[in-house]
Design an enzyme around this catalytic site. Structure first.
Site, PDB file in Angstrom:
ATOM      1  N   CYS A   1      -7.461 -27.801  11.897  1.00 49.51           N
ATOM      2  CA  CYS A   1      -8.660 -28.640  11.951  1.00 49.51           C
ATOM      3  C   CYS A   1      -8.343 -30.117  11.713  1.00 49.51           C
ATOM      4  O   CYS A   1      -9.056 -30.991  12.200  1.00 49.51           O
ATOM      5  CB  CYS A   1      -9.704 -28.140  10.948  1.00 49.51           C
TER       6      CYS A   1
ATOM      7  N   HIS B   1      -6.175 -21.338  10.842  1.00 51.82           N
ATOM      8  CA  HIS B   1      -7.540 -21.715  10.456  1.00 51.82           C
ATOM      9  C   HIS B   1      -8.272 -20.544   9.793  1.00 51.82           C
ATOM     10  O   HIS B   1      -8.863 -20.693   8.714  1.00 51.82           O
ATOM     11  CB  HIS B   1      -8.346 -22.195  11.663  1.00 51.82           C
TER      12      HIS B   1
ATOM     13  N   CYS C   1     -13.465 -28.148   7.401  1.00 51.84           N
ATOM     14  CA  CYS C   1     -12.237 -27.428   7.042  1.00 51.84           C
ATOM     15  C   CYS C   1     -11.048 -28.394   6.954  1.00 51.84           C
ATOM     16  O   CYS C   1     -10.902 -29.289   7.787  1.00 51.84           O
ATOM     17  CB  CYS C   1     -11.962 -26.346   8.088  1.00 51.84           C
TER      18      CYS C   1
ATOM     19  N   CYS D   1      -7.774 -27.307   6.957  1.00 43.75           N
ATOM     20  CA  CYS D   1      -6.534 -26.655   7.390  1.00 43.75           C
ATOM     21  C   CYS D   1      -5.793 -27.535   8.403  1.00 43.75           C
ATOM     22  O   CYS D   1      -6.355 -28.464   8.975  1.00 43.75           O
ATOM     23  CB  CYS D   1      -6.823 -25.271   7.983  1.00 43.75           C
TER      24      CYS D   1
ATOM     25  N   ASP E   1      -8.206  -7.417   0.848  1.00 44.09           N
ATOM     26  CA  ASP E   1      -7.251  -7.674   1.926  1.00 44.09           C
ATOM     27  C   ASP E   1      -7.915  -7.270   3.234  1.00 44.09           C
ATOM     28  O   ASP E   1      -8.787  -6.408   3.237  1.00 44.09           O
ATOM     29  CB  ASP E   1      -5.969  -6.847   1.749  1.00 44.09           C
TER      30      ASP E   1
ATOM     31  N   ASP F   1       0.856  -1.189   0.000  1.00 44.51           N
ATOM     32  CA  ASP F   1       0.000   0.000   0.000  1.00 44.51           C
ATOM     33  C   ASP F   1       0.890   1.236   0.000  1.00 44.51           C
ATOM     34  O   ASP F   1       2.089   1.155   0.211  1.00 44.51           O
ATOM     35  CB  ASP F   1      -0.992  -0.026   1.170  1.00 44.51           C
TER      36      ASP F   1
END
Length: 378
Positions: free
Chosen positions: A313, A339, A308, A310, A270, A97
């Protein structure tokens, strides 16, 4: 030094029932499939996550922060390291940015000048100056793949005169940014300001698109305004942004907001939320958010989200993560951060898959608001 916008965006498909788009942004460090969520690495690090984890969860592009990195560690260190990518050991694309938002939100005392903003550091009160030239030079030295033009981001409830002046400055500064030297292959996006004023949004968008940037961001959203104003700001800017270039809603949002904004024609997002709320033990799931620290999961040996995939998980229970968070073990907040970040990326993956398969269905919220608009027009 002038630059012309190259063919960096490929529009692969559009949804007939909304403005949702499936696309691809091409950078020198790789292709980004859109709609995309970009994890935020303000201080050259996505909080609590390492590059290996970011790769594992499917991160395509990260954010870096011009204002913060220029203050610490400073450009000399990053240059000596060989640029931001090498410094943080991230091989993929990075968007930086411009520092404009931080100057207007963090600086204790600031004076807006013709060519930038004089302000005091939020750390030690030292006097600093940043404008289009300075911002673009910092981003050139960082070596980001996408640099943002330096803009003025006023408060959402500022007086009309202030909003008008901010748009004038944003346009003037964008022109200056356009002329600055860039890192090899660096793309530059313009930022549309104008609050919820239709004339200002249109004027700002038209002036910026005439400058032919590589993409366009919708700024001045997620700055404390009510959600309906956020949606309105995006809806006011979108019709004036080229269909053949990427559109980025800055600093957004919750998963539900991202779903809504994809249907309004936004490609890139974002937000600091996934890791910020994880540090307090809040987890995102398909059934809403819940607090992993709460007593309700004390003996719950199921994962955060059974749907999930991930690492957290697949390997840990709610009861175990609750225990870690309540005894202040770092692994707890790290795993909830993994997660949540995975969840955000998953939302975008699912949207892309539905758009590609022509099975995408906008939410009832979007359909009802469109129906309302159509009725008003007829």
């Amino acid at each position: 030094m002038t630059h012309s916008a190259g063919n960096v965006f490929t529009l692969l498909g559009t949804d007939p029932s909304s403005k949702a788009r499936l696309g691809r942004v091409t950078t020198t460090r790789g292709i980004i499939d859109t709609p995309v969520f970009m994890p935020v690495g303000t201080q050259a690090s996505v909080k609590a996550l390492d590059p290996r984890e970011l790769t594992e969860i499917g991160t395509q592009i990260l954010l870096g922060n011009t204002y913060h990195l220029n203050i610490r560690p400073g450009m000399e260190i990053i240059q000596a390291a060989g640029g931001l990518h090498r410094f943080m050991n991230w091989p993929g694309p990075i968007l930086t940015d411009s520092g404009g938002f931080q100057v207007f939100s963090l600086a204790k005392i600031r004076k807006v000048r013709e060519h930038g903003v004089e302000f005091r550091s939020h750390l030690d009160g030292s006097k600093l100056f940043i404008g289009p030239k300075e911002s673009m030079e910092i981003q050139r030295l960082l070596g980001s793949d996408i640099a943002m033009a330096f803009d003025e981001c006023p408060a959402h409830d500022c007086p009309p005169k202030m909003a008008d002046e901010a748009v004038q400055r944003t346009i003037r500064w964008a022109r200056e940014c356009r002329e600055q030297p860039r890192a090899p292959g660096q793309l530059v996006f313009g930022i549309v300001q104008g609050g919820v004023n239709p004339e200002l949004r249109e004027r700002c968008a038209r002036e910026l698109t005439a400058m032919q940037f590589d993409g366009y961001a919708i700024g001045g959203v997620s700055v404390g305004e009510p959600e309906h104003e956020m949606m309105t700001a995006v809806e006011l800017a979108e019709p004036f942004l080229p269909a053949n270039q990427p559109r980025y809603a800055m600093g957004l949002g919750t998963p539900a907001q991202m779903v809504e904004l994809v249907a309004r024609g936004v490609d890139m997002f974002d937000c600091v939320l996934p890791t910020r709320v994880a540090r307090n033990g809040t987890a995102f799931t398909r059934r809403g958010t819940f607090n992993v620290k709460g007593g309700a999961v004390k003996s719950d040996f199921t994962p955060i989200d059974k749907d999930c995939a991930c690492y957290a998980c697949r390997n840990f229970s709610r009861a175990y993560l609750r225990h870690l968070l309540n005894v202040n073990e770092i692994l707890g907040l790290r795993m909830v951060s993994v997660h949540n970040s995975h969840f955000y990326l998953d939302v975008m993956r699912e949207i892309r898959a539905h758009l590609a398969a022509a099975t995408y269905i906008p939410t009832q919220k979007i359909l009802s608001s469109r129906l309302k608009r159509d009725l008003l027009k007829s």
